[in-house]
Design an enzyme around this catalytic site. Sequence first.
Site, PDB file in Angstrom:
ATOM      1  N   ALA A  67      72.361  13.787 -31.343  1.00  0.00           N
ATOM      2  CA  ALA A  67      73.527  14.603 -32.092  1.00  0.00           C
ATOM      3  C   ALA A  67      74.242  14.050 -33.271  1.00  0.00           C
ATOM      4  O   ALA A  67      75.173  14.463 -33.771  1.00  0.00           O
ATOM      5  CB  ALA A  67      74.462  15.012 -30.828  1.00  0.00           C
ATOM      6  N   GLY A 100      72.241  16.032 -38.603  1.00  0.00           N
ATOM      7  CA  GLY A 100      71.204  17.219 -38.875  1.00  0.00           C
ATOM      8  C   GLY A 100      71.382  18.324 -38.065  1.00  0.00           C
ATOM      9  O   GLY A 100      72.605  18.594 -37.983  1.00  0.00           O
ATOM     10  N   ILE A 101      70.333  18.694 -37.538  1.00  0.00           N
ATOM     11  CA  ILE A 101      70.855  19.825 -36.876  1.00  0.00           C
ATOM     12  C   ILE A 101      71.404  19.743 -35.621  1.00  0.00           C
ATOM     13  O   ILE A 101      72.336  20.594 -35.145  1.00  0.00           O
ATOM     14  CB  ILE A 101      69.038  20.436 -36.413  1.00  0.00           C
ATOM     15  CG1 ILE A 101      68.736  21.018 -37.571  1.00  0.00           C
ATOM     16  CG2 ILE A 101      69.128  22.017 -35.140  1.00  0.00           C
ATOM     17  CD1 ILE A 101      67.214  21.454 -37.440  1.00  0.00           C
ATOM     18  N   LYS A 115      71.471   7.414 -30.683  1.00  0.00           N
ATOM     19  CA  LYS A 115      70.859   5.879 -30.788  1.00  0.00           C
ATOM     20  C   LYS A 115      72.067   5.110 -31.671  1.00  0.00           C
ATOM     21  O   LYS A 115      72.258   4.204 -31.834  1.00  0.00           O
ATOM     22  CB  LYS A 115      69.683   5.470 -30.973  1.00  0.00           C
ATOM     23  CG  LYS A 115      68.921   5.805 -30.068  1.00  0.00           C
ATOM     24  CD  LYS A 115      67.659   4.808 -29.935  1.00  0.00           C
ATOM     25  CE  LYS A 115      67.056   4.543 -31.331  1.00  0.00           C
ATOM     26  NZ  LYS A 115      65.728   5.297 -31.758  1.00  0.00           N
ATOM     27  N   ASP A 142      69.239   6.344 -25.449  1.00  0.00           N
ATOM     28  CA  ASP A 142      67.900   5.952 -25.928  1.00  0.00           C
ATOM     29  C   ASP A 142      67.120   7.077 -24.911  1.00  0.00           C
ATOM     30  O   ASP A 142      66.902   6.628 -23.845  1.00  0.00           O
ATOM     31  CB  ASP A 142      67.420   4.662 -25.873  1.00  0.00           C
ATOM     32  CG  ASP A 142      65.801   4.635 -26.316  1.00  0.00           C
ATOM     33  OD1 ASP A 142      65.163   5.674 -26.477  1.00  0.00           O
ATOM     34  OD2 ASP A 142      65.358   3.318 -26.707  1.00  0.00           O
ATOM     35  N   TYR A 160      51.617  14.230 -34.192  1.00  0.00           N
ATOM     36  CA  TYR A 160      53.015  14.955 -34.559  1.00  0.00           C
ATOM     37  C   TYR A 160      52.853  16.214 -33.864  1.00  0.00           C
ATOM     38  O   TYR A 160      53.492  16.666 -32.947  1.00  0.00           O
ATOM     39  CB  TYR A 160      53.400  14.804 -35.785  1.00  0.00           C
ATOM     40  CG  TYR A 160      54.840  15.829 -36.064  1.00  0.00           C
ATOM     41  CD1 TYR A 160      55.931  15.245 -35.411  1.00  0.00           C
ATOM     42  CD2 TYR A 160      54.905  16.983 -36.600  1.00  0.00           C
ATOM     43  CE1 TYR A 160      56.763  15.959 -35.637  1.00  0.00           C
ATOM     44  CE2 TYR A 160      55.916  17.579 -36.662  1.00  0.00           C
ATOM     45  CZ  TYR A 160      57.012  17.318 -36.196  1.00  0.00           C
ATOM     46  OH  TYR A 160      58.104  17.899 -36.418  1.00  0.00           O
TER      47      TYR A 160
END
Length: 270
Positions: A12, A15-16, A36, A68, A162
């Site tokens: 959090a 970004g999004i 983190k 983490d 990915y």
Amino acid sequence: ALKDKVIFITGATRGIGREIALRAARDGAKIVITGKTIDPHPHLPGTLASVADEVKSAGGKTLALPLDVRDENQVAAVVSEAAQHFGGIDILINNASAISLTPTLETSVKRYDLMMAVNQRATFVTSQACLPYLQKSVNPHILTLSPPLNLQPKWFAPHLAYTMAKYGMSLCTLGLAEEFREAGIAVNSLWPKTTIATAAIAVNFPKDILQASRYPTIVADAAYTILTKNSRSLTGHFFIDEEVLKEEGIKDFSSYALNPGQALFPDLFL
């Protein structure tokens, strides 16, 4: 609509994830900010403390906890602390993600393990830790930032590791939605139609793609729409941000674009 709802968000600090926190804060939600980044990153904006301040300014209550997501014991402890602090958990946002758009021969095992741990494994582990609390909630939601399951080989060939890691998140949506359908827990995925101007795009894509992106507010507005729906009537979907907002009657998306009028770059897997 999200007033006093307890929302647990992974990743959090920027970004999004940050944008979803700020959108929910405007309703007076109680937001558990995890990530983190405790000390400022040399190249990236956002820390737990800075986002907590922004959430408070926007009207939300906040609890910021370092996490983490690769450490299942830490996940269990932080989820438990959050639930005790706010008296439960109503919504989980699986947003934390690791990306490396590398072909097979250029993907180190260490990088493979990181993506599997942060994307697929953490989504499973964090969902598992939150589910006992979600089962007690009135309108519980799990929302995971992962793509529709598109098995065309072209999405695997350029960056197999990915893709497997992100699809692992989507498989959690598929399975958990059905497993907890009777319990009334909504489990959905959300993915952007275009690339989103975040640090991940800035680092992993060419500059012109960043310029052809949208702001993360579009994903946050779509997430808000999903999270305010009845959990019993909306589960097992792989939502696309623009389509969610079109359903709500929004026709003009130019305000979301970094460069209105410029052709937008479609996101991966669509």
